[in-house]
Design an enzyme around this catalytic site. Structure first.
Site, PDB file in Angstrom:
ATOM      1  N   ASP A  93       4.081  18.960  -3.600  1.00  0.00           N
ATOM      2  CA  ASP A  93       5.119  17.792  -2.193  1.00  0.00           C
ATOM      3  C   ASP A  93       3.251  17.636  -1.790  1.00  0.00           C
ATOM      4  O   ASP A  93       2.784  16.964  -0.952  1.00  0.00           O
ATOM      5  CB  ASP A  93       5.653  18.154  -1.817  1.00  0.00           C
TER       6      ASP A  93
HETATM    7  C1  BGC Z   1       1.299  22.807   1.713  1.00  0.00           C
HETATM    8  C2  BGC Z   1       2.447  22.270   0.816  1.00  0.00           C
HETATM    9  C3  BGC Z   1       4.165  22.193   1.927  1.00  0.00           C
HETATM   10  C4  BGC Z   1       3.684  20.994   3.005  1.00  0.00           C
HETATM   11  C5  BGC Z   1       4.820  20.298   3.979  1.00  0.00           C
HETATM   12  C6  BGC Z   1       0.877  21.303   2.596  1.00  0.00           C
HETATM   13  O1  BGC Z   1       0.172  21.204   2.737  1.00  0.00           O
HETATM   14  O2  BGC Z   1      -0.019  22.216   1.371  1.00  0.00           O
HETATM   15  O3  BGC Z   1       2.519  24.115   0.614  1.00  0.00           O
HETATM   16  O4  BGC Z   1       4.544  22.711   1.667  1.00  0.00           O
HETATM   17  O5  BGC Z   1       2.241  20.602   3.324  1.00  0.00           O
HETATM   18  O6  BGC Z   1       4.347  21.551   4.863  1.00  0.00           O
HETATM   19  C1  NOJ Z   2       5.743  24.898   0.054  1.00  0.00           C
HETATM   20  C2  NOJ Z   2       7.613  23.858   0.614  1.00  0.00           C
HETATM   21  O1  NOJ Z   2       7.677  24.869   1.832  1.00  0.00           O
HETATM   22  C3  NOJ Z   2       7.962  23.153  -1.162  1.00  0.00           C
HETATM   23  O2  NOJ Z   2       8.677  22.966  -0.720  1.00  0.00           O
HETATM   24  C4  NOJ Z   2       6.997  23.231  -2.089  1.00  0.00           C
HETATM   25  O3  NOJ Z   2       7.917  22.747  -2.866  1.00  0.00           O
HETATM   26  C5  NOJ Z   2       5.836  23.999  -2.267  1.00  0.00           C
HETATM   27  N1  NOJ Z   2       4.829  24.366  -0.994  1.00  0.00           N
HETATM   28  C6  NOJ Z   2       4.873  23.679  -3.520  1.00  0.00           C
HETATM   29  O4  NOJ Z   2       4.357  22.067  -2.993  1.00  0.00           O
END
Ligand code: BGC
Ligand code: NOJ
Length: 812
Positions: free
Chosen positions: A483
């Protein structure tokens, strides 16, 4: 360097040095009531929802770190100390913290006094027990002063940390006998209160924080403890706390036990009051009564052990590698349960106020947990599916207390819907319960829009089919699993969230990861359709899957690996043509798992490229080279310094995708190399560098381009737990539930002589022995079921409630 050791027989990690490189924590509670507890007694407690129903206060990012928790102070003449070292930090004569399955034990000693604390939450109970046992190990009479301490949170953890103009005036408590009640906001809209009790008489108490600590003191030097006498304060506003004061006299060799209880009570609207302004304490008293003796506590503690025996007894292996056995049999399964309970809400990296239950996260968490308590998994699937919309799209998260979807973390992540097919098919394979498909499940939590659960899966599948881009590949939407790869975001404003901003409304960016994911779960969907006789739907779906495979081969292959995406402008992402971010892990994992182009050698080639470009000493990095500057067309991924998080970090969640892909081409040595590089028990010796707990997975280990490769962050709540468990048990050890039985197809290091697994499946116990006389990695040669040779590697569903013996010989 190590800070403790594993005690596998007790299923504990024993910390013997309180100054761990980071707080090493554990979770108490299994259903509705939970606590986080660190190895020095830090942490907090909540009921169901860490944001909306927090009982005790915790300050994240505090200085010093991890200050605040459930503390005990022992004053022995002029020496003050704490059994868990903090908060007082007096050097102890001995210290030990044992984190076990939903309990934590502390044992500290100082100057001839030993104090033990056992913390746990009895099953089905809305209260935490802290049994404190104090023993005089000296030859003189000891006159000790014991102070307990918790700090109340005013329920809504976010408001509690921000809205001081109001909150400093609202706090209310009551004290009766040895129980301190916290009743802030009870008189208006809350039908719940909390209490902190002890099963003995007390010699005093305090409930006003500043009176207890002194305005300018920390938790380490409370005024009241230094003075050795309580002030018997009743809090009016400011910060209510609860502290008991008990005088303890012990003869040489004598030991006394005290049972403290931190409880939560809900009363109905008409039963709130005992008399004017005096809360109804009856339910609290009943709770206290339940565990007011050491015998009652011992029974409940034993029930907890039996509960875990039962859960962990469902999959148990014996191999020649104790590090592997302790991951599979104990810690990985335990972490899967915790992740299932918490999603991404409350850890020492997740503040409990930011994220509720994620749609994709919760579906994936299920695959590490479904064998333990399938009924809870079923309920979870229905909760998740209820937040979906008719067109297959969904809210990205929902709040556990209301179970309603919300848009706080955005929506329109186009991978989200597909994970529902994963969780549902894994659930049915584990249980055989096809009735889930007929259950009426709402769309957008609106029961008038309920449809059979199968329709949700169909909507998920067609959400991809209906959202293809210029290359007939899936549109990425806001982002896919990664994401931080925000291809339609184009943000210049530092106050915008990458998760909710999409400045290009006509975004046509496409994802190769979703393409692979679609082929994997598309095939699962087709298989499921066939199982339930929806044959024409299976044919229709197969056409879509075939088209996707063709699109990937035509537009998604870069020559040596799979592309990652097409960006907003239709330019390649994750191509050799790019200057940075030439290759990404996700599409190699998913297109490999989908076996796209396996005959043409695509999968093998792409996995060789992973080994060459992404593999490093501490695991497989997400992308390489990492981005060194901000690419507005890529978004958050390029905001992270090189080597961290989604920008070239070792994102442990996706390493198992490569392990599984390796098993598809039979490379057991490589698959296991990747497994053992990131499995925490293998990293115990480098705890100083690794920093976080050696008994649970973390989300990210700094990658090869980082300032400090190998340093880990974000332990506990990550899809890493379930995916690694799934990869090791179902693909490397290769014992996999299927609709028709247990499929056996290991892919192991060739020098293994074999291993054993006890697998409880559909009510029967399968004692499986795998032998590897020819030193192969893959290939089932012979199978015997209860002594009879069979010609299939799918062991059928066998008679319930008895033991069965399966012998499998691997070979060429
Ligand atoms: C993080 C992701 C996370 C996303 C949603 C981002 O800052 O790098 O790992 O899934 O935030 O909270
Ligand atoms: C953490 C999030 O909880 C998950 O939904 C996402 O897929 C990974 N980060 C990778 O960005």
């Amino acid at each position: 360097m190590k800070y403790g050791h594993f005690d596998d027989a007790k299923r504990e990690y024993v910390i013997t040095n309180p100054k761990t490189p980071y707080p090493w924590i554990n979770y108490l509670g299994n259903e509705d009531f939970f606590s986080l507890t660190s190895n020095t007694g830090g942490g907090y407690t909540f009921y169901k929802d860490a944001k909306f129903r927090r009982l005790t206060r915790y300050r994240y990012n505090n200085v010093p770190t991890d200050d605040g928790g459930k503390y005990f102070y022992i004053k022995d003449e002029d020496t003050v100390w704490s059994p868990g070292w903090k908060p007082v930090k007096t050097e102890l004569d001995s210290y030990e913290c044992r984190h076990g399955m939903s309990y934590t034990k502390f044992k500290g000693s100082k100057n001839g006094v030993q104090a033990k604390v056992l913390q746990f939450i009895p099953l089905g109970f809305w209260g935490e027990i802290q049994k404190v046992s104090i023993k005089n190990t000296s030859s003189k009479i000891k006159k000790l002063k014991l102070f307990s301490f918790v700090e109340w949170c005013l329920w809504n953890a976010e408001d509690d940390m921000t809205n001081f103009q109001r909150n400093f005036s609202t706090g209310e408590v009551e004290v009766e006998d040895s129980v301190i009640y916290h009743k802030t906001e009870f008189k208006e809209r809350r039908n719940h209160y909390a209490f902190f009790a002890v099963n003995s008489s007390i010699n005093g108490f305090d409930t006003d924080r500043e009176s207890f600590l002194g305005l300018y003191n920390g938790f380490d030097t409370p005024d009241v403890v230094a003075d050795g006498k309580p002030k018997n304060t009743i809090a009016h506003g400011w910060s209510p706390v609860a502290s008991h004061y008990i005088e303890v006299e012990l003869h040489p060799g004598q030991e006394k036990d005290y049972i403290f209880m931190l409880g939560y009570v809900e009363v109905d609207e008409n039963n709130k009051w005992e008399s004017k302004s005096i809360i109804n304490k009856k339910p609290a008293k009943e709770m206290i009564e339940k565990f007011n003796t050491v015998e009652k506590v011992a029974i409940a503690f034993n029930e907890l052990r039996v509960y875990w025996d039962h859960l962990l007894g469902k999959i148990n292996i014996t191999s020649s590698d104790e590090k592997l056995d302790r991951m599979v049999n104990i810690w990985n399964q335990y972490q899967c349960m915790v992740t299932f309970n918490m999603s991404r809400s409350a850890s020492f990296f997740e503040s409990g106020i930011g994220r509720g239950m994620g749609f994709r996260d919760s579906n994936q968490d299920l695959i590490g947990f479904v064998h333990q308590i399938p009924e809870r998994a079923r309920e979870r699937i229905v909760d998740i599916a209820s937040t979906q919309f008719e067109d297959g799209s969904c809210y990205h998260q929902y709040q556990p207390l209301t179970k309603k979807g919300n848009a706080i973390l955005g929506g329109n992540f186009n991978d989200d819907p597909l994970w529902l097919i994963l969780s549902t098919t894994e659930y049915i394979k584990e249980t055989g319960d096809f009735s889930l498909l007929d259950e009426l499940v709402p769309f957008d939590n609106d029961t008038s829009r309920a449809k059979p659960h199968f329709d949700h899966l169909k909507a998920s599948f067609y959400h991809v089919v209906n959202n293809l881009g210029p290359h007939q590949l899936p549109l990425i939407g806001r982002a896919d699993w990664n994401d931080c790869l925000n291809l339609n975001c184009f943000s210049k404003d530092p106050n915008e969230s990458f998760q909710t901003t999409g400045n290009k409304k006509d975004g046509q960016a496409e994802s190769l990861m979703i393409a692979g994911l679609f082929v994997v779960y598309g095939k699962e969907y087709i298989d499921l359709c066939k199982q339930i006789g929806k044959n024409s739907e299976a044919v229709e779906a197969q056409n879509h899957v075939n088209n996707m495979i063709e699109a990937v081969k035509k537009f998604g292959w870069d020559g040596d690996w799979f592309l990652r995406a097409y960006d907003y402008f239709g330019k390649k992402v994750g191509s050799n043509e790019n200057e940075e971010g030439k290759i990404f892990i996700e599409s190699q994992g998913w297109c490999g798992m989908a076996e796209i182009g396996i005959e043409e050698g695509f999968v093998e080639k792409s996995l060789n490229a992973v080994d060459k470009h992404l593999n490093c000493d501490y695991g497989i990095v997400l992308n390489s080279p990492a981005f060194s500057k901000y690419y507005i067309e890529y978004g958050e991924i390029s905001t992270y310094p090189a080597g961290y998080k989604e920008n070239g970090g070792i994102f442990c969640h996706n390493n198992p995708w490569i392990m599984i892909a390796e098993t598809k081409i039979g490379r057991g040595d490589k698959a296991f190399e990747y497994y053992s590089k990131i499995a925490p028990s293998y990293l115990e010796d480098i705890s100083e560098l690794h920093k976080v707990e050696p008994y649970v997975y973390c989300q990210m280990i700094a990658g090869k381009e980082a300032f400090k490769p190998g340093e880990a962050k974000n332990s506990w709540l990550s899809g890493t737990a379930s995916w690694n468990f799934y990869a090791i048990t179902q693909y490397i050890l290769g014992i996999k539930p299927s609709y028709k039985g247990l499929e056996i197809n290991p892919c192991i290091p060739s020098n293994w002589k074999g291993f054993k697994m006890v697998r409880k499946f559909r009510g029967a116990t399968y004692n499986i022995e795998i032998l590897n006389p020819e030193n192969v990695s893959k290939g089932v040669k012979n199978v015997w079921v209860n002594g009879l040779k069979t010609n299939s590697n799918i062991v059928p569903i066998l008679e319930k409630n008895i033991e069965h013996f399966i012998k499998v010989e691997l070979g060429k």
